[in-house]
Write an enzyme that holds these catalytic residues in place. Structure first.
Site, PDB file in Angstrom:
ATOM      1  N   TYR A 148      -2.202  -0.727   8.127  1.00  0.00           N
ATOM      2  CA  TYR A 148      -3.275  -1.581   8.631  1.00  0.00           C
ATOM      3  C   TYR A 148      -3.454  -1.470  10.142  1.00  0.00           C
ATOM      4  O   TYR A 148      -2.494  -1.211  10.877  1.00  0.00           O
ATOM      5  CB  TYR A 148      -2.982  -3.044   8.289  1.00  0.00           C
ATOM      6  CG  TYR A 148      -3.116  -3.337   6.817  1.00  0.00           C
ATOM      7  CD1 TYR A 148      -4.360  -3.303   6.201  1.00  0.00           C
ATOM      8  CD2 TYR A 148      -2.012  -3.634   6.047  1.00  0.00           C
ATOM      9  CE1 TYR A 148      -4.484  -3.567   4.851  1.00  0.00           C
ATOM     10  CE2 TYR A 148      -2.128  -3.905   4.698  1.00  0.00           C
ATOM     11  CZ  TYR A 148      -3.384  -3.867   4.106  1.00  0.00           C
ATOM     12  OH  TYR A 148      -3.513  -4.129   2.768  1.00  0.00           O
ATOM     13  N   ASP A 154      -3.090  -1.243  -7.200  1.00  0.00           N
ATOM     14  CA  ASP A 154      -3.703  -1.726  -5.961  1.00  0.00           C
ATOM     15  C   ASP A 154      -5.157  -2.169  -6.197  1.00  0.00           C
ATOM     16  O   ASP A 154      -6.095  -1.384  -6.073  1.00  0.00           O
ATOM     17  CB  ASP A 154      -3.623  -0.602  -4.919  1.00  0.00           C
ATOM     18  CG  ASP A 154      -4.169  -1.005  -3.569  1.00  0.00           C
ATOM     19  OD1 ASP A 154      -4.721  -2.116  -3.447  1.00  0.00           O
ATOM     20  OD2 ASP A 154      -4.056  -0.200  -2.642  1.00  0.00           O
ATOM     21  N   SER A 194      -7.766  -1.954  -3.296  1.00  0.00           N
ATOM     22  CA  SER A 194      -8.409  -0.639  -3.147  1.00  0.00           C
ATOM     23  C   SER A 194      -9.444  -0.389  -4.233  1.00  0.00           C
ATOM     24  O   SER A 194     -10.556   0.068  -3.954  1.00  0.00           O
ATOM     25  CB  SER A 194      -7.372   0.486  -3.236  1.00  0.00           C
ATOM     26  OG  SER A 194      -6.622   0.546  -2.079  1.00  0.00           O
ATOM     27  N   GLN A 217       0.171   2.398  -5.901  1.00  0.00           N
ATOM     28  CA  GLN A 217      -1.263   2.719  -5.833  1.00  0.00           C
ATOM     29  C   GLN A 217      -2.029   2.355  -7.114  1.00  0.00           C
ATOM     30  O   GLN A 217      -3.131   1.843  -7.063  1.00  0.00           O
ATOM     31  CB  GLN A 217      -1.405   4.209  -5.576  1.00  0.00           C
ATOM     32  CG  GLN A 217      -2.501   4.541  -4.620  1.00  0.00           C
ATOM     33  CD  GLN A 217      -2.362   5.950  -4.098  1.00  0.00           C
ATOM     34  OE1 GLN A 217      -1.537   6.728  -4.546  1.00  0.00           O
ATOM     35  NE2 GLN A 217      -3.200   6.288  -3.137  1.00  0.00           N
ATOM     36  N   ARG A 273       0.862  -1.195   0.000  1.00  0.00           N
ATOM     37  CA  ARG A 273       0.000   0.000   0.000  1.00  0.00           C
ATOM     38  C   ARG A 273       0.895   1.241   0.000  1.00  0.00           C
ATOM     39  O   ARG A 273       0.935   2.003   0.965  1.00  0.00           O
ATOM     40  CB  ARG A 273      -0.918   0.013   1.223  1.00  0.00           C
ATOM     41  CG  ARG A 273      -1.818  -1.172   1.500  1.00  0.00           C
ATOM     42  CD  ARG A 273      -2.527  -1.804   0.381  1.00  0.00           C
ATOM     43  NE  ARG A 273      -3.842  -1.387  -0.005  1.00  0.00           N
ATOM     44  CZ  ARG A 273      -4.976  -1.653   0.619  1.00  0.00           C
ATOM     45  NH1 ARG A 273      -4.991  -2.285   1.758  1.00  0.00           N
ATOM     46  NH2 ARG A 273      -6.133  -1.287   0.119  1.00  0.00           N
TER      47      ARG A 273
HETATM   48  P1  NAD Z   1      -9.168  -3.220   5.427  1.00  0.00           P
HETATM   49  O1  NAD Z   1     -10.096  -3.701   4.372  1.00  0.00           O
HETATM   50  O2  NAD Z   1      -8.004  -4.057   5.811  1.00  0.00           O
HETATM   51  O3  NAD Z   1     -10.015  -2.930   6.769  1.00  0.00           O
HETATM   52  C1  NAD Z   1     -11.104  -2.020   6.737  1.00  0.00           C
HETATM   53  C2  NAD Z   1     -11.069  -1.099   7.909  1.00  0.00           C
HETATM   54  O4  NAD Z   1     -11.402  -1.826   9.096  1.00  0.00           O
HETATM   55  C3  NAD Z   1      -9.729  -0.431   8.216  1.00  0.00           C
HETATM   56  O5  NAD Z   1      -9.913   0.963   8.168  1.00  0.00           O
HETATM   57  C4  NAD Z   1      -9.390  -0.905   9.622  1.00  0.00           C
HETATM   58  O6  NAD Z   1      -8.744   0.098  10.372  1.00  0.00           O
HETATM   59  C5  NAD Z   1     -10.755  -1.193  10.172  1.00  0.00           C
HETATM   60  N1  NAD Z   1     -10.816  -2.025  11.372  1.00  0.00           N
HETATM   61  C6  NAD Z   1     -10.023  -3.056  11.766  1.00  0.00           C
HETATM   62  N2  NAD Z   1     -10.444  -3.534  12.954  1.00  0.00           N
HETATM   63  C7  NAD Z   1     -11.541  -2.825  13.320  1.00  0.00           C
HETATM   64  C8  NAD Z   1     -12.424  -2.829  14.440  1.00  0.00           C
HETATM   65  N3  NAD Z   1     -12.266  -3.674  15.433  1.00  0.00           N
HETATM   66  N4  NAD Z   1     -13.414  -1.930  14.448  1.00  0.00           N
HETATM   67  C9  NAD Z   1     -13.600  -1.036  13.453  1.00  0.00           C
HETATM   68  N5  NAD Z   1     -12.797  -0.968  12.375  1.00  0.00           N
HETATM   69  C10 NAD Z   1     -11.779  -1.840  12.318  1.00  0.00           C
HETATM   70  O7  NAD Z   1      -8.675  -1.752   5.081  1.00  0.00           O
HETATM   71  P2  NAD Z   1      -8.344  -1.090   3.677  1.00  0.00           P
HETATM   72  O8  NAD Z   1      -9.526  -0.449   3.132  1.00  0.00           O
HETATM   73  O9  NAD Z   1      -7.632  -2.103   2.864  1.00  0.00           O
HETATM   74  O10 NAD Z   1      -7.340   0.041   4.150  1.00  0.00           O
HETATM   75  C11 NAD Z   1      -6.318  -0.265   5.090  1.00  0.00           C
HETATM   76  C12 NAD Z   1      -5.427   0.928   5.235  1.00  0.00           C
HETATM   77  O11 NAD Z   1      -4.627   1.080   4.072  1.00  0.00           O
HETATM   78  C13 NAD Z   1      -6.118   2.259   5.431  1.00  0.00           C
HETATM   79  O12 NAD Z   1      -5.339   3.009   6.348  1.00  0.00           O
HETATM   80  C14 NAD Z   1      -6.059   2.880   4.080  1.00  0.00           C
HETATM   81  O13 NAD Z   1      -6.140   4.284   4.114  1.00  0.00           O
HETATM   82  C15 NAD Z   1      -4.693   2.416   3.660  1.00  0.00           C
HETATM   83  N6  NAD Z   1      -4.468   2.412   2.221  1.00  0.00           N
HETATM   84  C16 NAD Z   1      -3.340   2.991   1.763  1.00  0.00           C
HETATM   85  C17 NAD Z   1      -3.094   2.974   0.398  1.00  0.00           C
HETATM   86  C18 NAD Z   1      -1.839   3.586  -0.142  1.00  0.00           C
HETATM   87  O14 NAD Z   1      -1.122   4.214   0.602  1.00  0.00           O
HETATM   88  N7  NAD Z   1      -1.554   3.398  -1.406  1.00  0.00           N
HETATM   89  C19 NAD Z   1      -3.998   2.374  -0.471  1.00  0.00           C
HETATM   90  C20 NAD Z   1      -5.141   1.787   0.056  1.00  0.00           C
HETATM   91  C21 NAD Z   1      -5.362   1.805   1.407  1.00  0.00           C
END
Ligand code: NAD
Length: 377
Positions: A229, A130, A133, A127, A122
């Site tokens: 994460y 990805d 996403s 990006q 990530r």
């Molecule tokens: P994910 O699908 O792994 O999880 C979804 C969400 O669930 C996350 O926001 C996580 O914090 C939350 N979560 C975990 N346990 C929980 C709980 N007990 N109660 C409530 N929420 C809970 O997440 P994702 O959509 O794949 O994104 C993960 C991270 O990666 C985020 O910080 C996102 O901004 C980041 N991200 C970064 C990039 C990048 O930098 N290129 C790209 C995509 C996502």
């Protein structure tokens, strides 16, 4: 180089791993693009659109698999098709590596270089590749549309001569990519949205979209320094979270759960006692169903209605509900991967496993499992 994209065979799947636009990008690089006949049938890309950009339509799937230097798929390959794939082939798809170690062993022994889309780092550089996403963004949208369609209420507030209709109440648990899009979609449709995540920054993002952030003091921000994460919560923290969320769930018309913990089973965040107190006709969409579910009683690929009239939706094909656009962005992710590693002079992909992106996502190579996380799996 021959690239082959077979038609997806899982009955839940309507996406295609390659669209005509991506096919053109790759044909322009000098790649011989082969796609299985009617590959875009369920996502509304016609065979003509592929041939018009220079792709070849294939009817003999087995032969095409054994000829290909690169394979694009959405879902993981069936075992019998791994055995038909030639040694040295680069295979890109979701692979579910934390739950399917047998598949990795098989791909390794077949000599396939397997790229797991779940494992693409990530980072800013990666990006554009990805797919987690790009697909989560679609599911965030379709989950809201699905719930809105099933709900026997309108979403926005309506002030009419016959009286005022209150806006529907949505509660989004987990504010990652899917959760943010669910919030944005529900807000656009006029619903009142509350949201929760264990990460503080996610709560601020939810507020910037007009949602109300539920703040629960769990003792610490659940994110490790330098990580994207969330960490896994302790049993005490989970109990505290469930308790603090209960009232919002009971008051909501729609609860959408998206809370995942990378590489682990998803935590149960909505238990039966709370569901038992939710309103008749309310809906829970559990987007974490495939990783074990956030909701007690979720059935994967099914919908159940509880005794008190709450519908629990555990479908795993929310991406396929907008298959045309889900395919567009999925395929663009794969196209960007190829372009990023394409050697223009040699006209081939240059995979140096020391590269930061490849070190993250190449799981098997040269007959072995090479990713440190899965070597002992
Ligand atoms: P994910 O699908 O792994 O999880 C979804 C969400 O669930 C996350 O926001 C996580 O914090 C939350 N979560 C975990 N346990 C929980 C709980 N007990 N109660 C409530 N929420 C809970 O997440 P994702 O959509 O794949 O994104 C993960 C991270 O990666 C985020 O910080 C996102 O901004 C980041 N991200 C970064 C990039 C990048 O930098 N290129 C790209 C995509 C996502």
């Amino acid at each position: 180089m021959i690239l082959f994209a077979p038609k997806e065979i899982d009955s839940r799947e309507a996406r295609t791993a390659i669209t005509p636009i991506t096919a053109k990008r790759l044909v322009d690089k000098g790649i011989d693009v082969h796609v299985e006949e009617s590959i875009g049938e369920l996502s509304n890309y016609s065979d003509n659109e592929y041939t018009e950009v220079g792709a070849n339509l294939i009817t003999d799937r087995s032969k095409a698999l054994s000829d290909a230097d690169i394979i694009f798929r959405v879902r993981k390959p069936p075992v019998d098709e791994i055995k038909k794939t030639k040694s040295g082939c680069i295979h890109l798809s979701f692979l579910d590596p934390f739950n399917d170690s047998e598949l990795l062993q098989l791909m390794a022994s077949q000599g396939i270089t397997s790229i797991s889309l779940e494992m693409i780092p990530r980072t800013t550089l990666a990006q554009k590749m990805d797919a987690l996403s790009s697909q989560a963004n679609i599911t965030g949208y379709t989950s809201v549309i699905y719930a809105a369609e099933k709900l026997d209420k309108v979403l926005p507030m309506m002030m009419t001569p016959a009286g005022t209709i209150s806006p529907a109440k949505f509660f989004i648990i987990g504010i990652g990519v899917a959760g943010l899009q669910a919030i944005a979609t529900a807000k656009r449709l006029g619903a009142r949205v509350t949201a929760f995540d264990v990460r503080q920054e996610a709560l601020e993002q939810a507020e910037s979209l007009g949602a109300k952030a539920l703040r629960i003091d769990l003792g610490e921000d659940s994110k490790e320094e330098g990580q994207v994460y969330a960490k896994e919560l302790t049993q005490e923290q989970l109990e505290k979270q469930r308790e603090a969320q209960a009232k919002v769930c009971e008051d909501s018309d729609v609860v959408i759960t998206t809370a995942k913990v990378f590489g682990r089973r998803s935590p149960i965040l909505v238990k039966s006692d709370v569901i038992g107190r939710m309103k008749h006709g309310s809906i829970i969409v559990d987007l974490a169903a495939e990783t074990g579910g956030n909701v007690e009683g979720t059935e994967i690929d099914n919908e159940i209605v509880t005794d008190n009239g709450v519908r629990i939706v555990g479908l795993s094909n929310f991406e396929s509900m907008a298959a045309h656009h889900a395919s567009q962005v999925f395929s663009a992710n794969l196209g960007s991967f190829i372009e990023h590693f394409w050697d223009e002079d040699e006209k081939k992909i240059n995979l140096n496993l020391g590269d930061e992106i490849l070190a993250g996502c190449v799981l098997t190579n040269n007959g072995k499992i090479v990713h440190e996380k899965f070597i002992n799996s």
